[in-house]
Design an enzyme around this catalytic site. Structure first.
Site, PDB file in Angstrom:
ATOM      1  CG  ASP A  67      37.250  46.699  31.358  1.00 38.93           C
ATOM      2  OD1 ASP A  67      38.079  46.585  32.272  1.00 38.93           O
ATOM      3  OD2 ASP A  67      37.461  46.313  30.206  1.00 38.93           O
ATOM      4  CG  ASN A 136      36.965  41.573  19.464  1.00 36.10           C
ATOM      5  OD1 ASN A 136      37.612  42.339  20.185  1.00 36.10           O
ATOM      6  ND2 ASN A 136      35.759  41.144  19.788  1.00 36.10           N
ATOM      7  CG  HIS A 138      37.716  44.058  23.154  1.00 34.00           C
ATOM      8  ND1 HIS A 138      37.391  42.723  23.090  1.00 34.00           N
ATOM      9  CD2 HIS A 138      38.521  44.177  24.232  1.00 34.00           C
ATOM     10  CE1 HIS A 138      37.975  42.081  24.087  1.00 34.00           C
ATOM     11  NE2 HIS A 138      38.668  42.933  24.787  1.00 34.00           N
ATOM     12  CD  GLU A 143      33.503  42.541  22.818  1.00 37.44           C
ATOM     13  OE1 GLU A 143      34.469  42.647  22.030  1.00 37.44           O
ATOM     14  OE2 GLU A 143      33.380  41.600  23.619  1.00 37.44           O
TER      15      GLU A 143
HETATM   16  C1  GLP Z   1      39.745  42.059  28.292  1.00 34.02           C
HETATM   17  C2  GLP Z   1      39.737  43.437  28.958  1.00 34.02           C
HETATM   18  C3  GLP Z   1      40.502  44.438  28.143  1.00 34.02           C
HETATM   19  C4  GLP Z   1      41.856  43.865  27.786  1.00 34.02           C
HETATM   20  C5  GLP Z   1      41.653  42.673  26.889  1.00 34.02           C
HETATM   21  C6  GLP Z   1      42.951  42.069  26.417  1.00 34.02           C
HETATM   22  O1  GLP Z   1      38.704  41.894  27.421  1.00 34.02           O
HETATM   23  N1  GLP Z   1      38.439  43.947  29.194  1.00 34.02           N
HETATM   24  O2  GLP Z   1      40.628  45.647  28.874  1.00 34.02           O
HETATM   25  O3  GLP Z   1      42.636  44.841  27.142  1.00 34.02           O
HETATM   26  O4  GLP Z   1      40.934  41.706  27.637  1.00 34.02           O
HETATM   27  O5  GLP Z   1      43.432  41.171  27.365  1.00 34.02           O
HETATM   28  P1  GLP Z   1      44.870  40.580  27.362  1.00 34.02           P
HETATM   29  O6  GLP Z   1      45.787  41.670  27.794  1.00 34.02           O
HETATM   30  O7  GLP Z   1      44.833  39.472  28.375  1.00 34.02           O
HETATM   31  O8  GLP Z   1      45.160  40.087  25.987  1.00 34.02           O
END
Ligand code: GLP
Length: 243
Positions: A67, A136, A138, A143
């Site tokens: 993404d 959440n 995702h 989402e």
């Molecule tokens: C963002 C990214 C996701 C990632 C998520 C969790 O929203 N788009 O790909 O997995 O955050 O992030 P973190 O690893 O910092 O908890």
């Protein structure tokens, strides 16, 4: 689903690096699906170390990122383009032309998403997709409520994700509210999936995603239906699960 319990973040990073190392060693032309966020940082530094020690060769590896925020240019330190170059690509011998990240500055976001999906297919699909888990549930930027049949598409981020990501930005108004993300279907088409999760804050969502019902309200729950998923999580993230 294969669940590997790690003691802590470092142990999770090493164990996940073992899986990616095995993939790249056994298939040096692998297409790796890569992720951003804080979860994979330790894993990426492990891969860099192993490359420096001569144990890994990325010269034929291709990558596709999950993404990207919409509206952030490549030189914006918060863009995922910048993140990947800073934390991995410039520190290993992957060819820049073999790395793919959705274009955050595309004027026609929808067209850019369609082209991105086609680029993944042109590479022959993803051999191993790395994922983190949002608070959440995702994955990528899919989402809660996103249809499981979606391919790469543009999304409006939820307040909870904007809030979670605001820790990386100086001012709240700087946090992007839109992104381009591989869809759940794009992710599910990967031949193997590796998801890494750490910390107490994610214990409840880990339980819901991997031990609860499969529902679009918890996007990661669809991974229960994938034939080759490995979850590497630390003890804190698994603390509410009975293994
Ligand atoms: C963002 C990214 C996701 C990632 C998520 C969790 O929203 N788009 O790909 O997995 O955050 O992030 P973190 O690893 O910092 O908890």
């Amino acid at each position: 689903m294969n669940i590997i319990k790690a003691t802590d973040y470092n142990d999770m990073s090493r164990k996940a690096a073992n899986i990616i190392s095995a993939q790249v060693t056994l298939n040096p032309s692998s297409v790796l699906g890569l992720a951003t966020g804080s979860s994979p940082l330790g894993l990426y530094s492990q891969l860099v170390e192993r490359y420096k020690q001569g144990d890994l060769d990325f010269s034929r590896v291709k990558s596709v990122n999950l993404d990207e925020y919409l509206g952030l240019a490549h030189d914006n330190p918060q863009s995922y383009y910048y993140f990947m170059n800073e934390n991995l690509f410039t520190k290993i011998n992957i060819s820049p032309e073999n790395t793919h990240i959705p274009d955050g500055m595309a004027t026609d976001g929808q067209k850019a998403c369609e082209e991105y999906e086609q680029a993944i297919r042109a590479l022959g699909g993803i051999d191993l997709q790395l994922l983190g888990l949002g608070n959440n549930g995702h994955i990528g930027f899919n989402e809660p409520g996103t249809g499981f049949e979606q391919l790469t598409h543009c999304v409006a981020l939820t307040d909870s994700t904007i809030q979670a990501n605001s820790r990386f930005f100086e001012k709240p108004e700087d946090v992007p509210t839109k992104a381009c993300t591989m869809g759940i279907k794009s992710i599910m088409m990967a031949r193997k999936i590796l998801i890494i999760v750490n910390g107490k804050g994610k214990a409840d969502i880990v339980r819901k995603a991997f031990f609860g019902p499969v529902t679009t309200e918890v996007p990661a729950s669809i991974l229960q239906m994938h034939p080759d998923v490995t979850l590497v999580a630390d003890a804190e993230a698994l603390s509410l699960c009975t293994l």
